[in-house]
Design a protein around this motif. Structure first.
Motif, mmCIF file in Angstrom:
data_model
loop_
_atom_site.group_PDB
_atom_site.id
_atom_site.type_symbol
_atom_site.label_atom_id
_atom_site.label_comp_id
_atom_site.label_asym_id
_atom_site.label_seq_id
_atom_site.Cartn_x
_atom_site.Cartn_y
_atom_site.Cartn_z
ATOM 1 N N GLU A 184 63.607 4.645 80.515
ATOM 2 C CA GLU A 184 62.945 3.477 81.104
ATOM 3 C C GLU A 184 63.847 2.245 81.049
ATOM 4 O O GLU A 184 64.022 1.535 82.040
ATOM 5 C CB GLU A 184 61.639 3.232 80.343
ATOM 6 C CG GLU A 184 60.862 2.047 80.851
ATOM 7 C CD GLU A 184 59.578 1.805 80.059
ATOM 8 O OE1 GLU A 184 59.197 2.687 79.256
ATOM 9 O OE2 GLU A 184 58.985 0.739 80.221
ATOM 10 N N GLU A 185 64.426 1.996 79.842
ATOM 11 C CA GLU A 185 65.230 0.772 79.692
ATOM 12 C C GLU A 185 66.493 0.817 80.556
ATOM 13 O O GLU A 185 66.934 -0.197 81.096
ATOM 14 C CB GLU A 185 65.588 0.513 78.221
ATOM 15 C CG GLU A 185 66.215 1.644 77.448
ATOM 16 C CD GLU A 185 65.205 2.691 76.957
ATOM 17 O OE1 GLU A 185 63.999 2.531 77.208
ATOM 18 O OE2 GLU A 185 65.635 3.689 76.349
ATOM 19 N N GLU A 186 67.045 1.996 80.724
ATOM 20 C CA GLU A 186 68.236 2.099 81.584
ATOM 21 C C GLU A 186 67.877 1.825 83.041
ATOM 22 O O GLU A 186 68.593 1.078 83.729
ATOM 23 C CB GLU A 186 68.872 3.495 81.446
ATOM 24 C CG GLU A 186 69.620 3.673 80.136
ATOM 25 C CD GLU A 186 70.041 5.115 79.893
ATOM 26 O OE1 GLU A 186 71.218 5.321 79.548
ATOM 27 O OE2 GLU A 186 69.187 6.012 80.030
ATOM 28 N N ILE A 223 65.486 0.053 84.201
ATOM 29 C CA ILE A 223 65.227 -1.389 84.379
ATOM 30 C C ILE A 223 66.546 -2.167 84.440
ATOM 31 O O ILE A 223 66.740 -3.028 85.297
ATOM 32 C CB ILE A 223 64.318 -1.921 83.249
ATOM 33 C CG1 ILE A 223 62.917 -1.312 83.400
ATOM 34 C CG2 ILE A 223 64.235 -3.447 83.262
ATOM 35 C CD1 ILE A 223 61.965 -1.611 82.278
#
Lengths: 653, 360
Positions: B236-238, B240
């Motif tokens: 998820e963080e990547e 984003i």
């Protein structure tokens, strides 16, 4: 002067043994425009020369890279008429030796610069935490929390915070920066994977200090300062090494660059020759006035070379004859304006001389003012003289502006106007502001003359091209000219009593010419023997024919009225100047400093703004009202082989 | 370079006249139909000689037969020339938006060169992949390729807008030995700058540029987010961090929802309710995603055509024309490749964009 330079097609059959000397002679003379002759001979032979040219091209780039690494700027090529292919292996050998020296020295230099850059980057990141009394490893390699100190592109900072919204974290900006702020990201150990992925994908570049620098941030900073001093000293030493290499190799590199560049060009030229069994066929063009010297030199170079020359006749010229325009000096300045529209074709009139005559007259008529004209002439001279560095790019326009300025000055005397004041000089002709109808009629009259000239020139071009259909039936040919003048006669009869012949004398040619214009395509087909006479059906043709005539009539009317602007701008010039005087009076009724300031600024505005607008309008009249009547364009510029690749061909001069 | 100084009617009068004239030389439905029906590559080439591409196709030296690679290259040259002509006609203050739009091709060239270095490709094989930018580029492509290493190639970019981005991302390249971080960094920087340029426009120009640039940006952002999740399986963080928070119809919450694992079809349908069969398309991402992208491109093309209706003195006209030339060139590439491979028409028709719009 009225045509592009006469060209002669040259075909040479060169014995293979003389190939290189002949190629050298061709390039040395700088007059031979080569054609691609590869339609009979061996493709393999051409391919091998192409490969040779590519090898030279690679060597040229290698030399340029070496020169760049040593800070050597390429010199202009030496002025010589002879050159030969340089031995590739010899160049490789020399270049390898130079590259070996240069590459090692340059790599060391770049490495030291990078190291210095890196040390300064460490400092930048450590300075915000200089006061912290703990070992630096507590921040860079903590045991109980996730911690990352480093720099991040500022655009990624907000996104990094967004990406971590689902877990607790601390993100502190330790040092603000417009591009890469120094940040510290921290969080719980169990979220280390997420934090690491987020930091990495946000391009947070972590601080990784070599183990040699250890202790508290203050200790590390002190240690880095010492390393920086040492690195600077090494950098100076390495720059001295590069400098001595420059002294050693610069001259040799300059020579190699030129020889390799010329060899690349020669090999490229040979690859376009046609290889027969024992000979080469070389095809191209030479300006006819240079042919005698050219053939003499070729024969002197190789007695066994056969030369066949065919002067190119205008009426039978094919489209690929290169075009060398003859303008030089003042005429050359207007050549650029013509080629900006189109390159003339070989068989048509080169309109440069007409442009050089009509452009300044139209400009002067619109901008007639002694003072403003002289300012423009001076500005043009300044541009052409290249005395101002910042205006070098506009130097080619200098002569045009100068001549237009002189024309404006002459018209200024005719109109009796100097810096907008129309009461100091007596008008040698008349004052446009006081004779508005007279100037407008004179302008339309000039337009009629120019349009008629355009139609006559088109007829002449058609006659040269033996295009009889275009000559007689075209809307810009005889039919168009008869129609135009008959309509003008009828208009004169309608509005004045100057017509001395009965209108029917004009109505008959009007009708015949209209019919010719309407049916021009069919009549052209008839003359050329093209069948069918009418394509797409008679109904469609009738509609097209009607609109053709309608468009022609509208065209004649609008083209003629377009020239009204010449008079209108002459009047506007007087009006604009009067406004400047009124504004100056308003600024200072007692004619103090304010009056003269407004006057000076106003006149500058007129020279700059109105001068530009009038220039554009003149260009428009030339291109869209005059040129389109007779000038087709589409020629190919003459680009002879030369040993000075940077030297410009005659068309670019 | 001739640049008109400002916007509005006076600034865009020339632009509008010039671009309108060029717009009329885009391939007509009739021409598309003929190209589509061409029996083979030779006939296709002959047909192109009767279109606005004629000056580019007819320059082949006598006796040298055009190859598909050459024809594609020449169609791109026409696009590059179109950009240059438009540059010369737009008001000076809005020039930078179009320059930034043009940089996309330079970035594609840069990526091609970097990939060439990685795979040890020769200059000849890389050359025809490059967009023909001519002298309008600061990219020393050949020198970079012949340098043989990515860090050395980046050093050659010191005086270009790409150096800062690439030199920062270079550390990740060194650590991961993959071009992925370099390419993502280039893309992110490009789209951010483009969006910034749009926001610098006057209110009127912005109103006309936003739908076009916004549609382009949305399409890229959305497709990235989906591909990162479906193909690359990024966290998820990547996802984003590798996407943008800004957009025209696509909102940050949509991208975040995709990153967090929400149903993609539902989100796409929410953003583009007018798109048909999104559910069916996304069930087979391999074939569905290109089809979805094509539908978004069709919307973009329609958006560009709409720019030519109504008040004409704004940046939207040159912008729309340039995007349409790009889409046209893209379709021509498909047709040229298909005809040269003697592919039956039904196999490539679905991949055509302008051709399909022209004759559905």
């Amino acid at each position: 002067m009225f045509y592009p330079q006469a060209m002669t097609e040259v075909e040479m059959v060169v014995p293979a043994k003389d190939l290189l000397t002949i190629t050298d002679a061709l390039a040395g003379q700088g007059v031979f425009h080569q054609a691609d002759g590869r339609y009979l001979g061996s493709k393999a032979e051409a391919g091998s020369w192409q490969e040779t040219a590519m090898t030279y091209s690679t060597l040229e780039r290698q030399i340029l890279v070496a020169m760049q690494a040593l800070g050597v700027v390429p010199d202009p090529p030496p002025q010589t008429e002879h050159a030969s292919l340089i031995d590739i292996e010899m160049v490789r050998l020399l270049l390898n030796q130079i590259e070996e020296d240069v590459q090692t020295a340059n790599e060391k230099l770049v490495g030291r610069k990078k190291r210095l850059e890196q040390l300064r980057s460490y400092l930048r990141q450590l300075e915000p935490i200089a006061d912290l009394d703990l070992d630096i490893r507590a921040l860079t390699k903590p045991e109980h929390i996730f911690s990352r100190l480093g720099v991040i592109p500022i655009a990624n900072l907000e996104r990094l915070q967004t990406s971590l919204a689902r877990i607790p974290f601390v993100l502190l900006t330790l040092r603000q920066d417009t591009q890469k702020p120094v940040v510290w990201l921290a969080g719980a150990k169990q979220d280390a994977d997420i934090l690491d992925r987020a930091a990495r994908s946000a391009y947070l570049d972590p601080l990784k200090i070599p183990p040699i620098h250890h202790g508290t941030p203050a200790d590390v900073i002190a240690s880095i300062h010492i390393a920086i001093e040492r690195q600077q000293q090494r950098l100076v030493e390495q720059e001295a090494v590069i400098s001595s290499l420059r002294e050693l190799h610069a001259q040799q590199l300059q020579l190699l660059l030129w020889r390799v560049r010329v060899s690349r060009m020669l090999a490229g030229a040979i690859s376009r020759f046609d290889k027969l069994r024992y000979t080469y066929l070389i095809v191209g063009w030479v300006p006819s006035d240079k042919l005698a010297r050219f053939t003499q030199l070729i024969r002197k170079t190789s007695k066994e070379t056969l030369i066949d020359t065919t002067p190119i006749k205008r009426e039978t010229a094919k489209q690929d004859v290169p075009i060398a325009l003859q303008g030089s000096g003042m005429l050359g300045a207007f050549q650029g304006l013509v080629t900006n529209y189109a390159q003339p074709r070989y068989e048509e009139i080169d309109p440069t001389l007409l442009m050089a005559l009509t452009f300044p007259i139209l400009f002067g008529a619109m901008f007639g003012d002694v003072g403003h004209g002289l300012v423009l002439a001076l500005l043009g001279w300044l541009l052409a003289s290249r005395k101002v560095q910042a205006l070098h790019n506009l130097a080619s326009l200098g002569s045009v502006i100068s001549i237009c300025g002189i024309s404006a000055t002459v018209f200024g005397f005719l109109y009796g106007s100097i810096f907008g004041n129309e009461h100091i000089l007596p008008a040698l002709w008349f004052n446009p502001m006081e004779n508005i109808m007279q100037i407008l009629i004179a302008a339309v009259g000039a337009g009629v003359v120019l349009l008629s000239l355009g139609l006559l020139l088109n007829m002449f071009n058609a006659w040269l091209a033996r295009d009889w259909g275009r000559l007689v039936f075209d809307k810009n040919g005889l039919a168009g000219l008869v129609l135009y003048w008959s309509l003008l006669g009828l208009a004169v009869g309608l509005f004045t009593d100057m017509l001395t012949v009965p209108p029917v004398v004009l109505i008959i040619p009007t009708a015949i010419a209209s019919l010719s214009v309407m049916l021009s395509e069919m009549l052209k087909h008839l003359i050329e023997g093209h069948r069918p006479l009418v394509e797409d059906g008679i109904g469609t043709y009738a509609i097209q024919a009607f609109f053709e005539l309608f468009e022609t009539l509208i065209g004649f009317l609008s083209n003629s009225l377009s020239y009204v602007r010449v008079g209108a701008f002459a009047v506007a010039h007087g009006g604009l100047s009067a406004v400047i005087f009124i504004l100056a009076e308003m600024a200072s009724p007692s004619r103090g400093i304010g009056y003269w300031t407004v006057l000076a600024l106003g006149n500058l505005f007129i020279v700059g703004f109105e001068g530009l607008v009038v220039g554009i309008q003149t260009m428009r009249l030339e291109y869209y009202e005059f040129f389109c009547k007779f000038f087709t364009g589409g020629g190919k510029p003459y680009q002879p082989l030369t040993l000075h690749p940077s030297a410009k061909g005659p068309n670019e001069a | 370079m001739l640049l008109t100084p400002r916007g509005g009617i006076s600034g865009y009068a020339y632009t509008h006249a010039r671009v309108r004239a060029m717009y009329s030389t885009l391939l007509s439905p009739h021409q598309w139909a003929k190209l589509y029906d061409a029996a083979d590559f030779d006939i296709l080439t002959a047909m192109l000689k009767e279109t606005g591409y004629a000056p580019y196709i007819m320059v082949r030296a006598a006796g040298r037969k055009p190859t598909p690679r050459w024809v594609i290259y020449q169609t791109k040259r026409r696009m590059a020339d179109a950009y240059m002509t438009v540059f010369r006609s737009v008001p000076a203050r809005n020039y930078s938006l179009l320059v930034q739009l043009y940089r996309r091709f330079e970035i594609d060239n840069l990526k091609a060169v970097l990939r060439g270095i990685e795979t040890g490709a020769s200059w000849d094989s890389v050359l025809y992949v490059l967009f023909p930018l001519g002298e309008a580029t600061a990219l020393p492509a050949r020198t970079m390729l012949e340098g043989g290493s990515v860090p050395a190639a980046i050093e050659h970019l010191r005086r270009t807008p790409y150096y800062n981005t690439l030199s920062h991302a270079l550390r990740r390249y060194t650590a991961e030995q993959s071009l992925f971080p370099l390419e993502v960094a280039l893309d992110l920087s490009y789209w951010r700058t483009l969006w910034h340029e749009v926001n610098q426009l006057s209110r009127q120009d912005q109103a006309h540029a936003l739908p076009i640039v916004g549609a382009l940006l949305d399409m890229n952002n959305l497709m990235w987010a989906i591909r990162y999740r479906e193909y690359h399986h990024l966290s998820e963080e990547e996802i984003i961090n590798y996407t943008l928070p800004s957009g025209y119809r696509v909102r940050d919450e949509d991208i975040r929802a995709i990153a967090a694992g929400a149903d993609i079809a539902q989100i796409v349908t929410k953003i583009y309710p007018e798109l048909a069969n999104v559910d069916a398309l996304l069930r087979e991402p391999e074939s569905g995603l290109p089809a979805l992208e094509l539908q978004l491109q069709m919307q973009l093309a329609e958006q560009c055509r709409r720019a030519f209706i109504g008040y004409p003195f704004h940046i939207g006209i040159p912008l729309a024309y340039l995007v349409l030339t790009e889409l046209e060139s893209q379709d021509l590439t498909v047709i040229v490749e298909a005809k040269s491979a003697q592919m039956p028409a039904e196999r490539f028709r679905s991949q055509l964009l302008m051709g399909n719009i022209a004759h559905p």
